[in-house]
Design a protein around this motif. Structure first.
Motif, PDB file in Angstrom:
ATOM      1  N   HIS A   1       0.782  -1.236   0.000  1.00 26.30           N
ATOM      2  CA  HIS A   1       0.000   0.000   0.000  1.00 26.30           C
ATOM      3  C   HIS A   1       0.816   1.289   0.000  1.00 26.30           C
ATOM      4  N   TYR A   2       2.072   1.251   0.353  1.00 25.28           N
ATOM      5  CA  TYR A   2       2.826   2.492   0.518  1.00 25.28           C
ATOM      6  C   TYR A   2       4.120   2.579  -0.295  1.00 25.28           C
ATOM      7  N   PHE A   3       4.493   1.557  -1.023  1.00 21.03           N
ATOM      8  CA  PHE A   3       5.716   1.591  -1.814  1.00 21.03           C
ATOM      9  C   PHE A   3       5.385   1.643  -3.297  1.00 21.03           C
ATOM     10  N   SER A   4       6.211   2.343  -4.043  1.00 18.31           N
ATOM     11  CA  SER A   4       6.159   2.301  -5.507  1.00 18.31           C
ATOM     12  C   SER A   4       6.999   1.104  -5.920  1.00 18.31           C
ATOM     13  N   LYS A   5       6.346  -0.012  -6.135  1.00 14.29           N
ATOM     14  CA  LYS A   5       7.045  -1.281  -6.345  1.00 14.29           C
ATOM     15  C   LYS A   5       8.031  -1.244  -7.503  1.00 14.29           C
ATOM     16  N   GLY A   6       7.730  -0.502  -8.544  1.00 10.97           N
ATOM     17  CA  GLY A   6       8.623  -0.424  -9.688  1.00 10.97           C
ATOM     18  C   GLY A   6       9.943   0.261  -9.373  1.00 10.97           C
ATOM     19  N   LEU A   7       9.998   0.991  -8.267  1.00 11.07           N
ATOM     20  CA  LEU A   7      11.225   1.701  -7.887  1.00 11.07           C
ATOM     21  C   LEU A   7      12.111   0.887  -6.955  1.00 11.07           C
ATOM     22  N   ILE A   8      11.581  -0.194  -6.391  1.00 11.94           N
ATOM     23  CA  ILE A   8      12.342  -1.019  -5.445  1.00 11.94           C
ATOM     24  C   ILE A   8      13.209  -1.988  -6.236  1.00 11.94           C
ATOM     25  N   VAL A   9      14.513  -1.891  -6.084  1.00  8.54           N
ATOM     26  CA  VAL A   9      15.430  -2.794  -6.780  1.00  8.54           C
ATOM     27  C   VAL A   9      16.170  -3.712  -5.811  1.00  8.54           C
ATOM     28  N   ASP A  10      16.101  -3.400  -4.522  1.00  3.68           N
ATOM     29  CA  ASP A  10      16.785  -4.206  -3.512  1.00  3.68           C
ATOM     30  C   ASP A  10      16.020  -5.493  -3.225  1.00  3.68           C
ATOM     31  N   PRO A  11      16.727  -6.517  -2.724  1.00  4.76           N
ATOM     32  CA  PRO A  11      16.025  -7.715  -2.237  1.00  4.76           C
ATOM     33  C   PRO A  11      15.063  -7.315  -1.119  1.00  4.76           C
ATOM     34  N   ILE A  12      14.003  -8.103  -0.925  1.00  4.00           N
ATOM     35  CA  ILE A  12      13.037  -7.744   0.120  1.00  4.00           C
ATOM     36  C   ILE A  12      12.871  -8.849   1.149  1.00  4.00           C
ATOM     37  N   TRP A  13      12.634  -8.405   2.369  1.00  2.00           N
ATOM     38  CA  TRP A  13      12.389  -9.247   3.540  1.00  2.00           C
ATOM     39  C   TRP A  13      11.020  -8.824   4.038  1.00  2.00           C
ATOM     40  N   ILE A  14      10.047  -9.708   3.920  1.00  2.00           N
ATOM     41  CA  ILE A  14       8.658  -9.374   4.245  1.00  2.00           C
ATOM     42  C   ILE A  14       8.220 -10.065   5.536  1.00  2.00           C
ATOM     43  N   ALA A  15       7.653  -9.266   6.430  1.00  2.00           N
ATOM     44  CA  ALA A  15       7.050  -9.799   7.649  1.00  2.00           C
ATOM     45  C   ALA A  15       5.566 -10.019   7.377  1.00  2.00           C
ATOM     46  N   LYS A  16       5.145 -11.266   7.530  1.00  2.00           N
ATOM     47  CA  LYS A  16       3.728 -11.620   7.401  1.00  2.00           C
ATOM     48  C   LYS A  16       3.498 -12.812   8.307  1.00  2.00           C
ATOM     49  N   TYR A  17       2.859 -12.568   9.436  1.00  2.00           N
ATOM     50  CA  TYR A  17       2.626 -13.627  10.413  1.00  2.00           C
ATOM     51  C   TYR A  17       1.382 -14.395  10.004  1.00  2.00           C
ATOM     52  N   SER A  18       1.617 -15.428   9.231  1.00  2.00           N
ATOM     53  CA  SER A  18       0.533 -16.182   8.622  1.00  2.00           C
ATOM     54  C   SER A  18       1.064 -17.515   8.128  1.00  2.00           C
ATOM     55  N   ASN A  19       0.145 -18.401   7.776  1.00  2.00           N
ATOM     56  CA  ASN A  19       0.522 -19.661   7.138  1.00  2.00           C
ATOM     57  C   ASN A  19       0.628 -19.503   5.626  1.00  2.00           C
ATOM     58  N   ASN A  20       0.270 -18.342   5.114  1.00  2.00           N
ATOM     59  CA  ASN A  20       0.303 -18.086   3.681  1.00  2.00           C
ATOM     60  C   ASN A  20       1.487 -17.198   3.335  1.00  2.00           C
ATOM     61  N   MET A  21       2.227 -17.601   2.308  1.00  2.00           N
ATOM     62  CA  MET A  21       3.377 -16.819   1.878  1.00  2.00           C
ATOM     63  C   MET A  21       2.959 -15.405   1.493  1.00  2.00           C
ATOM     64  N   PRO A  22       3.866 -14.458   1.660  1.00  2.00           N
ATOM     65  CA  PRO A  22       3.551 -13.082   1.266  1.00  2.00           C
ATOM     66  C   PRO A  22       3.240 -12.976  -0.221  1.00  2.00           C
ATOM     67  N   SER A  23       2.339 -12.082  -0.547  1.00  2.00           N
ATOM     68  CA  SER A  23       1.980 -11.817  -1.928  1.00  2.00           C
ATOM     69  C   SER A  23       2.210 -10.334  -2.184  1.00  2.00           C
ATOM     70  N   VAL A  24       3.339 -10.030  -2.806  1.00  2.00           N
ATOM     71  CA  VAL A  24       3.700  -8.632  -3.033  1.00  2.00           C
ATOM     72  C   VAL A  24       3.988  -8.329  -4.497  1.00  2.00           C
ATOM     73  N   GLY A  25       3.708  -9.273  -5.376  1.00  2.00           N
ATOM     74  CA  GLY A  25       3.887  -9.039  -6.795  1.00  2.00           C
ATOM     75  C   GLY A  25       5.311  -9.132  -7.289  1.00  2.00           C
ATOM     76  N   ARG A  26       6.198  -9.677  -6.479  1.00  2.00           N
ATOM     77  CA  ARG A  26       7.589  -9.892  -6.883  1.00  2.00           C
ATOM     78  C   ARG A  26       8.234 -10.909  -5.958  1.00  2.00           C
ATOM     79  N   GLU A  27       9.468 -11.264  -6.257  1.00  2.00           N
ATOM     80  CA  GLU A  27      10.170 -12.274  -5.464  1.00  2.00           C
ATOM     81  C   GLU A  27      10.432 -11.777  -4.040  1.00  2.00           C
ATOM     82  N   VAL A  28      10.132 -12.636  -3.074  1.00  2.00           N
ATOM     83  CA  VAL A  28      10.435 -12.361  -1.672  1.00  2.00           C
ATOM     84  C   VAL A  28      11.676 -13.174  -1.321  1.00  2.00           C
TER      85      VAL A  28
END
Length: 81
Positions: free
Chosen positions: A11-38
């Motif tokens: 909701h708050y990042f311009s995903k096309g501008l992020i070029v770094d690897p990402i580390w996503i916190a999501k406390y769930s049994n379902n993998m994060p869904s952010v539209g790119r490789e986690v």
């Protein structure tokens, strides 16, 4: 590396501008869904502490070895996730 939560990333990042690897916190049994490789998924803060530490500990899955430290990368996530 960018560390953030799934909701915040979506909701708050311009995903096309992020070029770094990402580390996503999501406390769930379902993998994060952010539209790119986690690269790292922080999936709980309820890791069982050892005798050396009495508070909550985070648990993470290293999905891609961006640090160059792992010999075996998780391919199939455990069923108890």
């Amino acid at each position: 590396m960018l560390y953030t939560g799934e909701y915040f990333f979506n909701h708050y990042f311009s995903k096309g501008l992020i070029v770094d690897p990402i580390w996503i916190a999501k406390y769930s049994n379902n993998m994060p869904s952010v539209g790119r490789e986690v690269n790292v998924w922080q999936w709980t803060s309820d890791a069982i502490p050892g005798d050396f530490y009495a508070k909550k500990l985070d648990r993470n899955f290293l999905l891609k070895d961006v640090f160059g430290i792992a010999e075996n990368i998780v391919v199939d996530l455990p069923t108890d996730v």
